[in-house]
Design a protein around this motif. Structure first.
Motif, short mmCIF file in Angstrom:
data_model
loop_
_atom_site.label_atom_id
_atom_site.label_comp_id
_atom_site.label_asym_id
_atom_site.label_seq_id
_atom_site.Cartn_x
_atom_site.Cartn_y
_atom_site.Cartn_z
N ALA A 171 4.49 7.93 12.93
CA ALA A 171 4.68 6.86 11.87
C ALA A 171 5.02 5.73 12.34
O ALA A 171 6.00 5.09 11.79
N ARG A 172 4.77 5.37 13.57
CA ARG A 172 5.25 4.16 14.22
C ARG A 172 4.59 2.99 13.42
O ARG A 172 3.30 3.15 13.43
N GLY A 173 5.25 1.84 13.12
CA GLY A 173 4.67 0.79 12.54
C GLY A 173 5.04 0.57 11.31
O GLY A 173 6.36 0.04 10.99
N SER A 174 4.20 0.47 10.16
CA SER A 174 4.58 0.26 8.75
C SER A 174 5.56 1.29 8.39
O SER A 174 5.55 2.53 8.56
N LYS A 175 6.14 0.78 7.21
CA LYS A 175 6.98 1.49 6.35
C LYS A 175 6.50 2.56 5.40
O LYS A 175 6.91 3.59 5.36
N ILE A 176 5.18 2.37 5.17
CA ILE A 176 4.33 3.40 4.41
C ILE A 176 4.09 4.40 4.96
O ILE A 176 3.97 5.61 4.62
N LYS A 177 3.59 4.18 6.30
CA LYS A 177 3.26 5.61 7.31
C LYS A 177 4.60 6.22 7.44
O LYS A 177 4.47 7.60 7.47
N LYS A 178 5.85 5.77 7.57
CA LYS A 178 6.97 6.56 7.66
C LYS A 178 7.41 7.29 6.36
O LYS A 178 8.26 8.21 6.55
N LEU A 179 6.64 6.94 5.13
CA LEU A 179 7.13 7.67 4.01
C LEU A 179 5.84 8.80 3.96
O LEU A 179 6.23 9.89 3.71
N VAL A 180 4.77 8.32 4.16
CA VAL A 180 3.43 8.99 3.99
C VAL A 180 3.54 10.41 4.93
O VAL A 180 3.25 11.57 4.64
N TYR A 181 3.40 9.89 6.44
CA TYR A 181 3.36 10.90 7.38
C TYR A 181 4.12 12.03 7.40
O TYR A 181 3.58 13.45 7.43
N PRO A 182 5.37 11.81 7.34
CA PRO A 182 6.36 13.02 7.38
C PRO A 182 6.32 14.07 6.08
O PRO A 182 6.22 15.08 6.05
N ALA A 183 6.08 13.16 4.94
CA ALA A 183 5.84 13.92 3.64
C ALA A 183 4.85 14.66 3.82
O ALA A 183 4.57 15.98 3.28
N GLY A 184 3.68 14.16 4.07
CA GLY A 184 2.16 14.79 4.33
C GLY A 184 2.33 16.15 5.16
O GLY A 184 1.99 17.15 4.82
N LEU A 185 2.87 15.74 6.33
CA LEU A 185 3.00 16.86 7.29
C LEU A 185 3.97 18.08 6.99
O LEU A 185 3.61 19.47 7.06
N MET A 186 4.87 17.51 6.47
CA MET A 186 5.75 18.82 5.59
C MET A 186 5.09 19.62 4.37
O MET A 186 5.10 20.80 4.50
N GLY A 187 4.16 18.75 3.69
CA GLY A 187 3.66 19.25 2.50
C GLY A 187 2.52 20.31 3.20
O GLY A 187 2.24 21.34 2.69
N ILE A 188 1.77 19.92 4.15
CA ILE A 188 0.84 20.76 5.03
C ILE A 188 1.56 22.11 5.36
O ILE A 188 1.00 23.26 5.11
N GLY A 189 2.67 21.91 5.91
CA GLY A 189 3.34 23.02 6.71
C GLY A 189 3.94 24.01 5.62
O GLY A 189 3.68 25.24 5.64
#
Length: 150
Positions: free
Chosen positions: A94-112
């Motif tokens: 999630a390098r770049g925007s702050k929205i990516k830094k919120l969405v990517y980790p939460a999404g991948l943790m949710g998938i896991g």
């Protein structure tokens, strides 16, 4: 020749030259040293956090939480590790925007988490789906009323 004195010998230490393999290994060790130090530090911090979390749960909450951490179900800590690692991978992606830094980790943790706990994930998805449907319906009604007023 005297019986009590011996002639002084001149000795010189000569080190064996390093082979290419030894040089390569030493170069690799020097390059990897910061990473191994970081991993050791993270392991130490993880063990300290686990000990403090265990003591905090045992003292502040009920003995049920303490008993759960001391005798977790089979495979609990590996599952927790995979879910946490998915969050860390999400942070790296999630390098770049702050929205990516919120969405990517939460999404991948949710998938896991949904891989290991599918029934709970299905029930959460049902509730989230109905909430999302209600919100979209309210938005549609609001936009429709604004459109008709104009």
């Amino acid at each position: 020749l005297s019986l009590y004195t011996s002639p002084a010998r001149e000795t010189k230490y000569v080190e064996n030259p390093q082979t290419q393999l030894e040089e390569g290994v030493s170069r690799l060790r020097r390059v990897m040293e910061p990473y191994t130090a970081w991993c050791q530090q993270m392991l130490r911090l993880t063990l300290e956090a686990r000990a403090s979390l265990s003591s905090a749960l045992c003292s502040d909450f009920s003995s049920e939480g303490c008993g759960f951490l001391q005798n977790p179900p089979a495979g609990f800590y590996p599952r927790l590790g995979v879910i946490g690692f998915a969050g860390i991978v999400g942070l790296f992606l999630a390098r770049g925007s702050k929205i990516k830094k919120l969405v990517y980790p939460a999404g991948l943790m949710g998938i896991g988490a949904s891989m290991y706990y599918p029934q709970q994930a299905a029930s959460i998805a049902k509730v989230a789906g109905t909430q999302l449907y209600d919100w979209s319906l309210q938005g549609y009604i609001a936009v429709e009323s604004l459109w008709k007023d104009n």
